[in-house]
Design a protein around this motif. Sequence first.
Motif, short mmCIF file in Angstrom:
data_model
loop_
_atom_site.label_atom_id
_atom_site.label_comp_id
_atom_site.label_asym_id
_atom_site.label_seq_id
_atom_site.Cartn_x
_atom_site.Cartn_y
_atom_site.Cartn_z
N PRO A 44 -30.08 10.83 6.40
CA PRO A 44 -29.24 10.13 7.39
C PRO A 44 -28.65 11.13 8.38
N ILE A 45 -28.60 10.71 9.66
CA ILE A 45 -28.10 11.62 10.71
C ILE A 45 -26.83 11.09 11.38
N ALA A 46 -26.27 10.00 10.86
CA ALA A 46 -24.99 9.47 11.35
C ALA A 46 -24.98 9.34 12.87
N SER A 47 -23.97 9.91 13.53
CA SER A 47 -23.81 9.68 14.97
C SER A 47 -24.85 10.35 15.86
N CYS A 48 -25.71 11.18 15.29
CA CYS A 48 -26.87 11.65 16.07
C CYS A 48 -27.70 10.44 16.49
N SER A 49 -27.52 9.31 15.78
CA SER A 49 -28.22 8.06 16.09
C SER A 49 -27.84 7.53 17.48
N LYS A 50 -26.62 7.80 17.92
CA LYS A 50 -26.14 7.23 19.18
C LYS A 50 -27.03 7.61 20.35
N TRP A 51 -27.50 8.85 20.36
CA TRP A 51 -28.36 9.32 21.44
C TRP A 51 -29.67 8.52 21.46
N LEU A 52 -30.22 8.30 20.28
CA LEU A 52 -31.47 7.55 20.16
C LEU A 52 -31.29 6.12 20.66
N SER A 53 -30.18 5.50 20.27
CA SER A 53 -29.94 4.10 20.62
C SER A 53 -29.68 3.93 22.11
N ALA A 54 -28.93 4.86 22.69
CA ALA A 54 -28.68 4.79 24.14
C ALA A 54 -30.00 4.90 24.91
N ALA A 55 -30.87 5.78 24.45
CA ALA A 55 -32.19 5.93 25.10
C ALA A 55 -32.99 4.65 24.98
N LEU A 56 -32.92 4.00 23.82
CA LEU A 56 -33.63 2.73 23.64
C LEU A 56 -33.14 1.68 24.64
N VAL A 57 -31.84 1.56 24.79
CA VAL A 57 -31.29 0.60 25.75
C VAL A 57 -31.77 0.92 27.17
N MET A 58 -31.85 2.21 27.49
CA MET A 58 -32.27 2.61 28.85
C MET A 58 -33.73 2.26 29.13
N THR A 59 -34.55 2.06 28.10
CA THR A 59 -35.93 1.62 28.36
C THR A 59 -35.94 0.22 28.98
N PHE A 60 -34.95 -0.59 28.61
CA PHE A 60 -34.84 -1.93 29.19
C PHE A 60 -34.36 -1.85 30.64
N VAL A 61 -33.50 -0.88 30.92
CA VAL A 61 -33.05 -0.66 32.29
C VAL A 61 -34.23 -0.22 33.16
#
Length: 354
Positions: free
Chosen positions: A92-109
Amino acid sequence: MKKNLLLLWLFLSLAGNAFGQEQYAKLNQWLENNVDEMGGRAILMVYQDGKIVYSHAVNQMNNRQKILGKLIASRQGKTADFSDYTPDSKQPIASCSKWLSAALVMTFVDEGKLKLTDTVGKFLPILSKNGKGAITIKQCLSHTTGILSPDLRENLKEMRAIKTMDEAIEQIAQYPMEGQAGKVFRYSNTGLQIAGAVIEKISGKSFETLFAERIALPLEMKNTDFGNAKVALPAGGASSTPNDYMNFLTMILNKGKFRGKQILSEKSIAEMQVNRITTEVKVAHSPAEAGGLGYGFGEWIMANGAISSPGLFGSFPWINNEKKYCAFLMTFYLKSEGRQEKYVELRKLVEASL
């Protein structure tokens, strides 16, 4: 002549190896000196000029650390593994996840399916009914929703009892507001949970599936996922490996491109790296180790072109855009005192080595 060339090649090879060992000697020593305070195990990888230039693991776990590791593993129904970390070690990488998730949202942008100025009430009416519909996607990605979220431990306890993403949003809808959206920064899980729910509504797919299709697959992150819990936790639920996370970092460093393919647009990469904690924004809560840093989308903005997204368990990914390198330190420990100073010291050593 051939013999002379062979001798010259051998000499240069030996000299190069000796230089390489000397070049990173201080970095090796830093890991040896600090690993005990970082859970007893660590691995550091550094990428520059199109390749991994440094990879070194240290394992000095003592009995106390192993007992704690066995306790954590038993609570998770797993068997503890105390072997050396490798580039393919997954945890588990805890809040390192936030970077991944923000990038995922930006694919929709990038695809035009979502705008940063879109309000969340457009997709999640329950938030509008509770006075939160005007919050924007931009505010969700930068922890400036204005929602007064519970502390991390309480929030995770609540999330474990929730069975669907809709239930998670219903729970968030009940939280009070502590200020105007866009004017208050509170580091929490809430904004990214809302953003995750929005992209589920847009696509009709689960967050885990979207991450697998849009980030993990094109970046060859074969051992990275958000698990199989009832509800995905975009802000902290990922598990990954050093190799996988380095693929993600190199994509960000290379302005959205990975092995010749554009994963995110240059514009999205730039948007993610704009500091959203302006003078007009009140900082209501920030981790002690953040120490007054700026924040973009899923990532902390540091000095001299550096960006990062550290995790609760001590793993530390970072990029230096000015010096054009990225690195990932994987560890597992909970004591956060002095982490920022360690990270600053490590970054300076890496840059001196390069």
